[in-house]
Design an enzyme around this catalytic site. Structure first.
Site, mmCIF file in Angstrom:
data_model
loop_
_atom_site.group_PDB
_atom_site.id
_atom_site.type_symbol
_atom_site.label_atom_id
_atom_site.label_comp_id
_atom_site.label_asym_id
_atom_site.label_seq_id
_atom_site.Cartn_x
_atom_site.Cartn_y
_atom_site.Cartn_z
ATOM 1 C CG LEU A 161 71.308 -12.133 55.944
ATOM 2 C CD1 LEU A 161 71.833 -12.360 54.533
ATOM 3 C CD2 LEU A 161 70.010 -11.354 55.921
ATOM 4 C CG ASP A 162 66.398 -16.306 59.241
ATOM 5 O OD1 ASP A 162 66.855 -15.889 60.319
ATOM 6 O OD2 ASP A 162 65.220 -16.142 58.876
ATOM 7 C CB VAL A 163 70.587 -21.287 58.119
ATOM 8 C CG1 VAL A 163 71.133 -22.391 57.205
ATOM 9 C CG2 VAL A 163 71.431 -21.187 59.370
ATOM 10 C CB THR B 252 67.600 -15.521 54.356
ATOM 11 O OG1 THR B 252 66.320 -15.873 54.873
ATOM 12 C CG2 THR B 252 67.478 -14.234 53.567
ATOM 13 C CG HIS C 16 61.880 -16.838 61.135
ATOM 14 N ND1 HIS C 16 61.362 -18.052 61.532
ATOM 15 C CD2 HIS C 16 63.210 -17.048 60.934
ATOM 16 C CE1 HIS C 16 62.331 -18.955 61.572
ATOM 17 N NE2 HIS C 16 63.459 -18.364 61.219
#
Length: 305
Positions: free
Chosen positions: A137-139, A141, A234
């Site tokens: 997961l993105d930082v 999110t 993304h």
């Protein structure tokens, strides 16, 4: 006092039993949804519904009782909560501001580091800095990640993600009202032609497929459930922006800064809500659901007025 919500019935749930449909619409267990209905809390077209009644096309009103404070989940360093664990896997609820694993230039907390600090031994397969990591997961999110503890789990889960048999469900708040209210975005994603740190829908990008369905509509935005068929960097943010419905708070991809300020958002409203996969060594499904973190819940409360 109970909270009343007004929800459009998704096309896929028209004709479904009320308890099953309500559970799906609100992310509740079927037992909890049945309790709400049996307490007289579900209405459509001026009629109180029973749990075995079928939903018609249109709007339903739901009276939700006040929540009792839940017992806190066990936590590990970095603010991660452990929502499921056994000898093969651990499912963590990742807060915003935590990376999946160490990377050049990142000095903040990571899922790998937090689990190691808590004494978890992870699979040794893969690069040393990514022990046990089978997806990311993105930082910015929050939400659910599964990490492999055994080598067998690592191999099984990497294959499952590659073959797209893992169910990944996200909730997002997108600006405006999506039309149609349910659909599929099939558009290739690659590096943004003018910004190395952004992504975009571009010719020749990697195949990217996002399924979405509106759960609730507000004057300025919509709560959307998203199923990812692919997992590009993304992806949800790029696809929603390409639809001219950027995620609330996502200034990088064109969100309205005035709305972000009104909602108190310092990041995109995006949460990895539900994760389901076949257990790597047992013949059963593992399904975990994560509650919204405080910042996203507070923004949603403002939208609901």
């Amino acid at each position: 006092m109970p909270e009343t919500r007004y929800l459009p019935v998704p096309d896929a749930l028209v004709g479904e039993r009320a308890d099953a449909a309500l559970a799906r619409m609100l992310g509740l267990s079927r037992t909890r949804a049945a309790d709400v209905i049996e307490a007289g809390g579900l209405f459509q077209d001026g009629r109180t519904l029973g749990k075995s009644d079928r939903l018609a096309d249109g709007i339903v009103a739901v009276d939700l009782p006040e929540e009792r404070e839940a017992a806190p989940e066990p936590e590990v360093p970095g603010g991660l909560a452990i929502l499921y664990e056994d000898d093969d896997v651990v499912v963590v609820d990742k807060p915003v501001g935590v990376a999946a694993h160490p990377s050049p230039g990142w000095t903040g907390p990571t899922v790998v580091g937090a689990l190691a600090s808590a004494g978890y031994r992870l699979s040794q397969h893969g690069p040393p800095e990514r022990q046990g990591i089978v997806h990311r997961l993105d930082v910015g999110t929050s939400g659910l990640m599964v990490v492999a503890r055994s080598d067998a789990a690592y191999t099984h889960l990497k294959r499952a993600f590659k073959e797209r048999t893992v169910e990944k469900i996200y909730h997002a708040v997108a600006q405006g009202h999506l039309d149609p209210t349910a659909g599929t975005i099939d558009a290739p994603i690659g590096r943004h032609p003018h910004s190395d740190w952004k992504f975009a829908v571009v010719e020749g990008g990697k195949p990217s497929v996002t399924h979405y369905e509106v759960l609730e509509m507000f004057p300025a935005a919509s709560l959307v459930e998203i199923h990812l068929e692919t997992g590009r960097t993304h992806q949800i943010r790029v696809h929603m922006a390409a639809m001219r419905h950027p995620l609330a708070g996502d200034l990088t991809y064109g969100a309205d800064p005035t709305l972000a300020q009104r909602l108190g958002l310092s990041r995109q409203w995006l949460h990895a809500r539900e994760l389901a996969f076949e257990h790597p060594t047992q013949a059963r499904e593992v399904r975990v659901t994560s509650d919204y973190p405080e910042d996203l819940a507070a923004a949603l409360a403002i939208l609901r007025g």
